[in-house]
Design an enzyme around this catalytic site. Structure first.
Site, PDB file in Angstrom:
ATOM      1  N   ARG A 181      19.880 -21.942  11.764  1.00  0.00           N
ATOM      2  CA  ARG A 181      20.728 -21.897  10.567  1.00  0.00           C
ATOM      3  C   ARG A 181      20.174 -20.949   9.512  1.00  0.00           C
ATOM      4  O   ARG A 181      20.926 -20.190   8.893  1.00  0.00           O
ATOM      5  CB  ARG A 181      20.843 -23.317   9.978  1.00  0.00           C
ATOM      6  CG  ARG A 181      21.508 -24.311  10.910  1.00  0.00           C
ATOM      7  CD  ARG A 181      21.426 -25.724  10.351  1.00  0.00           C
ATOM      8  NE  ARG A 181      20.066 -26.080   9.962  1.00  0.00           N
ATOM      9  CZ  ARG A 181      19.121 -26.470  10.805  1.00  0.00           C
ATOM     10  NH1 ARG A 181      19.376 -26.553  12.100  1.00  0.00           N
ATOM     11  NH2 ARG A 181      17.908 -26.773  10.385  1.00  0.00           N
ATOM     12  N   ILE A 182      18.858 -20.959   9.297  1.00  0.00           N
ATOM     13  CA  ILE A 182      18.282 -20.100   8.265  1.00  0.00           C
ATOM     14  C   ILE A 182      18.305 -18.647   8.698  1.00  0.00           C
ATOM     15  O   ILE A 182      18.645 -17.748   7.907  1.00  0.00           O
ATOM     16  CB  ILE A 182      16.853 -20.556   7.911  1.00  0.00           C
ATOM     17  CG1 ILE A 182      16.889 -21.964   7.303  1.00  0.00           C
ATOM     18  CG2 ILE A 182      16.201 -19.573   6.938  1.00  0.00           C
ATOM     19  CD1 ILE A 182      15.526 -22.586   7.100  1.00  0.00           C
ATOM     20  N   ALA A 185       8.821 -19.741   7.376  1.00  0.00           N
ATOM     21  CA  ALA A 185       9.070 -20.799   8.364  1.00  0.00           C
ATOM     22  C   ALA A 185       7.896 -21.773   8.419  1.00  0.00           C
ATOM     23  O   ALA A 185       7.894 -22.798   7.727  1.00  0.00           O
ATOM     24  CB  ALA A 185       9.346 -20.171   9.729  1.00  0.00           C
ATOM     25  N   ARG A 186       6.895 -21.481   9.235  1.00  0.00           N
ATOM     26  CA  ARG A 186       5.709 -22.311   9.376  1.00  0.00           C
ATOM     27  C   ARG A 186       4.486 -21.423   9.488  1.00  0.00           C
ATOM     28  O   ARG A 186       4.506 -20.385  10.154  1.00  0.00           O
ATOM     29  CB  ARG A 186       5.823 -23.211  10.611  1.00  0.00           C
ATOM     30  CG  ARG A 186       6.806 -24.364  10.454  1.00  0.00           C
ATOM     31  CD  ARG A 186       6.293 -25.390   9.437  1.00  0.00           C
ATOM     32  NE  ARG A 186       7.161 -26.537   9.292  1.00  0.00           N
ATOM     33  CZ  ARG A 186       8.138 -26.645   8.398  1.00  0.00           C
ATOM     34  NH1 ARG A 186       8.386 -25.629   7.575  1.00  0.00           N
ATOM     35  NH2 ARG A 186       8.851 -27.741   8.309  1.00  0.00           N
ATOM     36  N   ASP A 200       5.374 -17.533   2.353  1.00  0.00           N
ATOM     37  CA  ASP A 200       5.609 -18.822   1.683  1.00  0.00           C
ATOM     38  C   ASP A 200       4.837 -19.938   2.375  1.00  0.00           C
ATOM     39  O   ASP A 200       4.765 -21.048   1.852  1.00  0.00           O
ATOM     40  CB  ASP A 200       7.113 -19.141   1.700  1.00  0.00           C
ATOM     41  CG  ASP A 200       7.452 -20.374   0.875  1.00  0.00           C
ATOM     42  OD1 ASP A 200       6.934 -20.497  -0.255  1.00  0.00           O
ATOM     43  OD2 ASP A 200       8.235 -21.212   1.358  1.00  0.00           O
ATOM     44  N   GLU A 234      -2.323 -24.675   5.667  1.00  0.00           N
ATOM     45  CA  GLU A 234      -1.601 -25.901   5.344  1.00  0.00           C
ATOM     46  C   GLU A 234      -1.846 -26.986   6.386  1.00  0.00           C
ATOM     47  O   GLU A 234      -1.839 -28.174   6.063  1.00  0.00           O
ATOM     48  CB  GLU A 234      -0.102 -25.618   5.224  1.00  0.00           C
ATOM     49  CG  GLU A 234       0.266 -24.745   4.044  1.00  0.00           C
ATOM     50  CD  GLU A 234       1.751 -24.466   3.994  1.00  0.00           C
ATOM     51  OE1 GLU A 234       2.520 -25.368   3.614  1.00  0.00           O
ATOM     52  OE2 GLU A 234       2.159 -23.340   4.365  1.00  0.00           O
ATOM     53  N   HIS A 283       4.790 -22.538  -0.485  1.00  0.00           N
ATOM     54  CA  HIS A 283       5.730 -23.288   0.358  1.00  0.00           C
ATOM     55  C   HIS A 283       6.895 -23.786  -0.499  1.00  0.00           C
ATOM     56  O   HIS A 283       7.277 -24.962  -0.460  1.00  0.00           O
ATOM     57  CB  HIS A 283       5.038 -24.464   1.053  1.00  0.00           C
ATOM     58  CG  HIS A 283       5.727 -24.874   2.328  1.00  0.00           C
ATOM     59  ND1 HIS A 283       5.041 -25.350   3.422  1.00  0.00           N
ATOM     60  CD2 HIS A 283       7.041 -24.886   2.686  1.00  0.00           C
ATOM     61  CE1 HIS A 283       5.897 -25.642   4.393  1.00  0.00           C
ATOM     62  NE2 HIS A 283       7.118 -25.370   3.967  1.00  0.00           N
ATOM     63  N   GLY A 335      10.032 -22.214  -0.634  1.00  0.00           N
ATOM     64  CA  GLY A 335      11.324 -21.669  -0.236  1.00  0.00           C
ATOM     65  C   GLY A 335      12.473 -22.644  -0.337  1.00  0.00           C
ATOM     66  O   GLY A 335      13.594 -22.273  -0.691  1.00  0.00           O
ATOM     67  N   ALA A 336      12.220 -23.894  -0.017  1.00  0.00           N
ATOM     68  CA  ALA A 336      13.286 -24.900  -0.038  1.00  0.00           C
ATOM     69  C   ALA A 336      13.417 -25.581  -1.399  1.00  0.00           C
ATOM     70  O   ALA A 336      14.336 -26.387  -1.594  1.00  0.00           O
ATOM     71  CB  ALA A 336      13.020 -25.956   1.028  1.00  0.00           C
TER      72      ALA A 336
END
Length: 335
Positions: free
Chosen positions: A160-161, A237-238, A262, A267, A290, A292-293
């Protein structure tokens, strides 16, 4: 005033009134954990989590590790809802074996992360960090940036992203190249190429793949060596998708023009903390925590989706199937 039938604990900041009111309207007492400044639920020990959640029926969680031992200490818990979409920290097999349900907030923050991705692309290519630092030092010289317009953009991961990023980039008339390690994407989605071709030909490479054993360290020293010296790497993403120490070397040796990050390996692996600190200091790297969301609108959407999933389970219903990552109720003979 009716007595709440269930208790829901939230271990995330920015849990808004609408989501809280939704849970209350479904018979839930809502308790938002008080975290220390700068602390996230992923920083809490298993003992601390057990103390917070001992009498909870539902849990809205961020980045805490959901393990079999933690679940064993929470016999009352019925549902764990991630306010997000990644779930590499959730032991889904353990959740199912414990007869519990785990969900993610599909669709809540896609737009926010896609926006953030394009923002990082522009910030790196227009050298906004150098401009800011120069002006802060009363240096008005102008760094010579580059365009995103009509560049070749490689998208790794077409969920989706990834699709949202491509939609936004259409206004820049970019040439898209797509590599998707996820089965199910079709050629109809766009210009699919092999990973090596994407790395060799792209001016910008943006990561949107899930983190799993197949994608861990996908962008390592070998992958970076295939990229153009003028290329820019974006990761919203990760962190584990990139070997950050290899990225640091490539940027320092000018084998890569820049990066927008990001997320970081550190992490999930504290041993990489010094690498993260060095990346942050580089003039051609734009970093965010982190985030972005984390827009007001995005968090409101994910809060509500998580709340809806929790309420559904506590009322004996099924959450939306696309949000469910583990459902152990069938293991106990439930419909």
């Amino acid at each position: 005033m009716f007595e709440p039938r269930h208790k829901v604990v939230v271990t995330q900041r920015f849990f808004d009134a609408m989501a809280s009111d939704f849970l209350k309207s479904h018979g839930c007492e809502v308790v938002v954990a008080e975290l220390a400044p700068g602390q996230a639920d992923g920083d809490l020990s298993e003992r601390q989590l057990t103390d917070l959640l001992a009498d909870a029926d539902g849990w809205i969680v961020g980045h805490a590790n959901i393990t079999s031992s933690l679940l064993a200490s929470l016999p009352r818990m019925q549902v764990i809802a991630r306010r997000g979409v990644g779930y590499e920290r959730v032991d889904t097999a353990a959740v199912a074996a414990a007869g519990k349900v785990a969900t993610i907030a599909i669709g809540g923050n896609d737009a926010s992360v896609a926006d953030h991705t394009v923002a990082l692309m522009l910030a790196v290519c227009r050298q906004l960090k150098q401009c800011q630092l120069g002006l802060a030092a009363n240096d008005w010289s102008i760094p010579l940036g580059g365009d995103l317009y009509r560049k070749t953009v490689g998208v790794i991961g077409l969920g989706r992203i990834g699709r949202g990023v491509l939609q936004r980039l259409s206004g820049f008339e970019v040439k898209p190249l797509i590599y998707s390690p996820r089965p199910g994407s079709t050629q109809a989605d766009g210009c699919f190429v092999g990973l090596e071709t994407l790395l060799e030909e792209s001016d910008f490479i943006t990561l949107h793949a899930p983190l799993n054993p197949q994608t861990h360290g996908l962008i390592d020293g070998r992958a970076l060596a295939l990229m153009k010296r003028s290329a820019v790497l974006i990761n919203t993403a990760r962190g584990g998708l990139v070997r950050d120490v290899d990225l640091l070397d490539a940027l320092r040796e000018k084998r890569l023009a820049g990066a927008g990050l990001d997320v970081f390996e550190s992490e999930s692996d504290p041993r990489c903390s010094s690498v993260t600190e060095q990346l942050i200091q580089l003039p051609n790297v734009i970093v965010t925590p982190h985030a972005g969301a984390s827009t007001v609108e995005g968090l409101n959407r994910t809060n509500l989706i998580a709340a809806q999933c929790v309420a559904a389970v506590l009322e004996g219903r099924s959450p939306p199937s696309h949000c469910v990552i583990a459902d152990g109720r069938r293991c106990e003979g439930q419909p």
